[in-house]
Scaffold this motif. Structure first.
Motif, PDB file in Angstrom:
ATOM      1  N   THR A 152      11.826 103.491  18.079  1.00 47.70           N
ATOM      2  CA  THR A 152      12.260 103.518  19.480  1.00 47.70           C
ATOM      3  C   THR A 152      13.700 102.999  19.572  1.00 47.70           C
ATOM      4  O   THR A 152      13.951 101.926  20.125  1.00 47.70           O
ATOM      5  N   PRO A 153      14.656 103.760  19.040  1.00 52.81           N
ATOM      6  CA  PRO A 153      16.020 103.242  18.923  1.00 52.81           C
ATOM      7  C   PRO A 153      16.705 102.945  20.257  1.00 52.81           C
ATOM      8  O   PRO A 153      17.364 101.907  20.391  1.00 52.81           O
ATOM      9  N   VAL A 154      16.545 103.794  21.248  1.00 49.67           N
ATOM     10  CA  VAL A 154      17.228 103.579  22.527  1.00 49.67           C
ATOM     11  C   VAL A 154      16.676 102.338  23.213  1.00 49.67           C
ATOM     12  O   VAL A 154      17.435 101.486  23.690  1.00 49.67           O
ATOM     13  N   ARG A 155      15.351 102.211  23.217  1.00 51.05           N
ATOM     14  CA  ARG A 155      14.734 101.031  23.823  1.00 51.05           C
ATOM     15  C   ARG A 155      15.195  99.758  23.130  1.00 51.05           C
ATOM     16  O   ARG A 155      15.560  98.776  23.781  1.00 51.05           O
ATOM     17  N   ASP A 156      15.215  99.758  21.809  1.00 48.79           N
ATOM     18  CA  ASP A 156      15.611  98.566  21.065  1.00 48.79           C
ATOM     19  C   ASP A 156      17.073  98.218  21.293  1.00 48.79           C
ATOM     20  O   ASP A 156      17.439  97.051  21.390  1.00 48.79           O
ATOM     21  N   GLN A 157      17.922  99.238  21.406  1.00 52.61           N
ATOM     22  CA  GLN A 157      19.330  98.984  21.705  1.00 52.61           C
ATOM     23  C   GLN A 157      19.486  98.367  23.091  1.00 52.61           C
ATOM     24  O   GLN A 157      20.293  97.452  23.279  1.00 52.61           O
ATOM     25  N   VAL A 158      18.709  98.849  24.053  1.00 49.84           N
ATOM     26  CA  VAL A 158      18.764  98.285  25.403  1.00 49.84           C
ATOM     27  C   VAL A 158      18.322  96.826  25.375  1.00 49.84           C
ATOM     28  O   VAL A 158      18.944  95.967  26.024  1.00 49.84           O
ATOM     29  N   ILE A 159      17.285  96.508  24.623  1.00 50.50           N
ATOM     30  CA  ILE A 159      16.825  95.118  24.511  1.00 50.50           C
ATOM     31  C   ILE A 159      17.948  94.232  23.962  1.00 50.50           C
ATOM     32  O   ILE A 159      18.235  93.162  24.508  1.00 50.50           O
ATOM     33  N   ILE A 160      18.589  94.676  22.905  1.00 48.60           N
ATOM     34  CA  ILE A 160      19.671  93.897  22.296  1.00 48.60           C
ATOM     35  C   ILE A 160      20.820  93.720  23.283  1.00 48.60           C
ATOM     36  O   ILE A 160      21.345  92.618  23.465  1.00 48.60           O
ATOM     37  N   LEU A 161      21.202  94.791  23.961  1.00 48.32           N
ATOM     38  CA  LEU A 161      22.326  94.719  24.903  1.00 48.32           C
ATOM     39  C   LEU A 161      21.981  93.896  26.139  1.00 48.32           C
ATOM     40  O   LEU A 161      22.851  93.194  26.677  1.00 48.32           O
ATOM     41  N   LEU A 162      20.730  93.967  26.606  1.00 49.76           N
ATOM     42  CA  LEU A 162      20.331  93.129  27.738  1.00 49.76           C
ATOM     43  C   LEU A 162      20.465  91.651  27.382  1.00 49.76           C
ATOM     44  O   LEU A 162      20.846  90.828  28.210  1.00 49.76           O
ATOM     45  N   SER A 163      20.169  91.325  26.150  1.00 48.56           N
ATOM     46  CA  SER A 163      20.292  89.943  25.717  1.00 48.56           C
ATOM     47  C   SER A 163      21.748  89.548  25.486  1.00 48.56           C
ATOM     48  O   SER A 163      22.216  88.544  26.010  1.00 48.56           O
ATOM     49  N   CYS A 164      22.471  90.354  24.709  1.00 50.52           N
ATOM     50  CA  CYS A 164      23.839  89.987  24.323  1.00 50.52           C
ATOM     51  C   CYS A 164      24.869  90.209  25.419  1.00 50.52           C
ATOM     52  O   CYS A 164      25.763  89.395  25.594  1.00 50.52           O
ATOM     53  N   LYS A 165      24.772  91.289  26.136  1.00 50.29           N
ATOM     54  CA  LYS A 165      25.802  91.635  27.122  1.00 50.29           C
ATOM     55  C   LYS A 165      25.464  91.169  28.533  1.00 50.29           C
ATOM     56  O   LYS A 165      26.364  90.966  29.345  1.00 50.29           O
ATOM     57  N   ALA A 166      24.167  91.024  28.840  1.00 49.31           N
ATOM     58  CA  ALA A 166      23.786  90.567  30.183  1.00 49.31           C
ATOM     59  C   ALA A 166      23.241  89.145  30.165  1.00 49.31           C
ATOM     60  O   ALA A 166      23.090  88.530  31.212  1.00 49.31           O
ATOM     61  N   GLY A 167      22.910  88.631  28.983  1.00 50.18           N
ATOM     62  CA  GLY A 167      22.432  87.253  28.875  1.00 50.18           C
ATOM     63  C   GLY A 167      21.013  87.033  29.349  1.00 50.18           C
ATOM     64  O   GLY A 167      20.650  85.921  29.723  1.00 50.18           O
ATOM     65  N   LEU A 168      20.183  88.077  29.329  1.00 49.27           N
ATOM     66  CA  LEU A 168      18.804  87.925  29.789  1.00 49.27           C
ATOM     67  C   LEU A 168      17.935  87.284  28.726  1.00 49.27           C
ATOM     68  O   LEU A 168      18.128  87.485  27.524  1.00 49.27           O
ATOM     69  N   ARG A 169      16.952  86.521  29.169  1.00 47.02           N
ATOM     70  CA  ARG A 169      15.934  85.926  28.292  1.00 47.02           C
ATOM     71  C   ARG A 169      14.834  86.960  28.056  1.00 47.02           C
ATOM     72  O   ARG A 169      14.703  87.938  28.790  1.00 47.02           O
ATOM     73  N   ALA A 170      14.014  86.715  27.038  1.00 43.01           N
ATOM     74  CA  ALA A 170      12.935  87.651  26.707  1.00 43.01           C
ATOM     75  C   ALA A 170      12.007  87.878  27.893  1.00 43.01           C
ATOM     76  O   ALA A 170      11.616  89.014  28.170  1.00 43.01           O
ATOM     77  N   CYS A 171      11.644  86.816  28.618  1.00 44.89           N
ATOM     78  CA  CYS A 171      10.730  86.987  29.757  1.00 44.89           C
ATOM     79  C   CYS A 171      11.392  87.799  30.873  1.00 44.89           C
ATOM     80  O   CYS A 171      10.720  88.541  31.587  1.00 44.89           O
ATOM     81  N   GLU A 172      12.703  87.692  31.002  1.00 44.75           N
ATOM     82  CA  GLU A 172      13.410  88.471  32.019  1.00 44.75           C
ATOM     83  C   GLU A 172      13.509  89.941  31.601  1.00 44.75           C
ATOM     84  O   GLU A 172      13.354  90.832  32.436  1.00 44.75           O
ATOM     85  N   ILE A 173      13.740  90.183  30.321  1.00 38.53           N
ATOM     86  CA  ILE A 173      13.782  91.562  29.823  1.00 38.53           C
ATOM     87  C   ILE A 173      12.418  92.218  30.002  1.00 38.53           C
ATOM     88  O   ILE A 173      12.314  93.356  30.454  1.00 38.53           O
ATOM     89  N   ALA A 174      11.355  91.486  29.687  1.00 39.25           N
ATOM     90  CA  ALA A 174       9.999  92.027  29.820  1.00 39.25           C
ATOM     91  C   ALA A 174       9.661  92.330  31.275  1.00 39.25           C
ATOM     92  O   ALA A 174       8.944  93.286  31.562  1.00 39.25           O
ATOM     93  N   GLY A 175      10.172  91.537  32.204  1.00 41.94           N
ATOM     94  CA  GLY A 175       9.858  91.724  33.619  1.00 41.94           C
ATOM     95  C   GLY A 175      10.825  92.606  34.381  1.00 41.94           C
ATOM     96  O   GLY A 175      10.609  92.922  35.552  1.00 41.94           O
ATOM     97  N   LEU A 176      11.900  93.044  33.735  1.00 39.06           N
ATOM     98  CA  LEU A 176      12.918  93.849  34.398  1.00 39.06           C
ATOM     99  C   LEU A 176      12.361  95.206  34.802  1.00 39.06           C
ATOM    100  O   LEU A 176      11.712  95.885  34.003  1.00 39.06           O
ATOM    101  N   GLU A 177      12.601  95.584  36.044  1.00 36.10           N
ATOM    102  CA  GLU A 177      12.130  96.875  36.563  1.00 36.10           C
ATOM    103  C   GLU A 177      13.330  97.710  36.988  1.00 36.10           C
ATOM    104  O   GLU A 177      14.403  97.179  37.301  1.00 36.10           O
ATOM    105  N   TRP A 178      13.126  99.024  37.028  1.00 37.87           N
ATOM    106  CA  TRP A 178      14.217  99.924  37.393  1.00 37.87           C
ATOM    107  C   TRP A 178      14.761  99.616  38.783  1.00 37.87           C
ATOM    108  O   TRP A 178      15.962  99.771  39.023  1.00 37.87           O
ATOM    109  N   SER A 179      13.919  99.173  39.677  1.00 40.89           N
ATOM    110  CA  SER A 179      14.388  98.871  41.038  1.00 40.89           C
ATOM    111  C   SER A 179      15.423  97.748  41.053  1.00 40.89           C
ATOM    112  O   SER A 179      16.206  97.633  41.991  1.00 40.89           O
ATOM    113  N   MET A 180      15.453  96.921  40.015  1.00 40.17           N
ATOM    114  CA  MET A 180      16.420  95.827  39.922  1.00 40.17           C
ATOM    115  C   MET A 180      17.767  96.299  39.382  1.00 40.17           C
ATOM    116  O   MET A 180      18.757  95.585  39.458  1.00 40.17           O
TER     117      MET A 180
END
Length: 164
Positions: A26-54
């Motif tokens: 799942t390369p695109v999903r995994d890249q988004v996870i890495i970028l959400l952490s590194c570029k947006a500074g999100l924690r794992a629980c925030e990445i897991a709870g992130l919804e498209w409406s946000m």
């Protein structure tokens, strides 16, 4: 209680992590996870709870910022975060692959992922240890006193916990 000294995630390390994620199922999903952490500074629980409406603006397009709602944020302290262009691009690619509502990061079965899985899945320690010369980094370790918290207070460069 002593903590491990945090190490900097350099641009070259980020490129290696993104390159490594391209080899996953799942390369695109995994890249988004890495970028959400590194570029947006999100924690794992925030990445897991992130919804498209946000992430989507009122027109239904990926906006210039995202809203981390209180219900998924640590200590219910929601915030608005600007989206880095690389993250926006990756989110656009991910949006084309799946449903446009509900969780942004989905498991292979289509449901939301748990924070534990967010930490483990794209960063499989053994393989990354070989690629990064014997050291692996948990970029999602954002505990009190971590390099991440110091960076947020502007005390040091952006650092992340090292596992070795």
């Amino acid at each position: 209680m002593s903590r491990r000294q945090a190490k900097v995630v350099t641009d070259s390390m980020l490129r290696k992590m993104l390159s490594h994620s391209r080899k996953s199922s799942t390369p695109v999903r995994d890249q988004v996870i890495i970028l959400l952490s590194c570029k947006a500074g999100l924690r794992a629980c925030e990445i897991a709870g992130l919804e498209w409406s946000m992430i989507l603006d009122p027109r239904g397009k990926i906006g210039n910022s995202m809203v981390v709602e209180d219900r998924i944020a640590k200590r219910q302290s929601g915030r608005r975060i600007p989206l880095h262009r690389d993250l926006r691009t990756a989110l656009s690619q991910l949006r084309k692959l799946g449903p446009e509502d509900g969780p942004v990061i989905r498991s292979s079965r289509g449901g939301s992922m748990k924070p534990n899985s967010i930490v483990k899945e794209p960063f499989q320690a053994e393989r990354m240890a070989q690629e990064f010369g014997g050291e692996t980094y948990d970029i999602l370790d954002r505990g009190k006193g971590s390099g991440w918290e110091k960076w947020r207070r502007k005390e040091t460069p952006n650092k992340f916990a090292r596992y070795g």
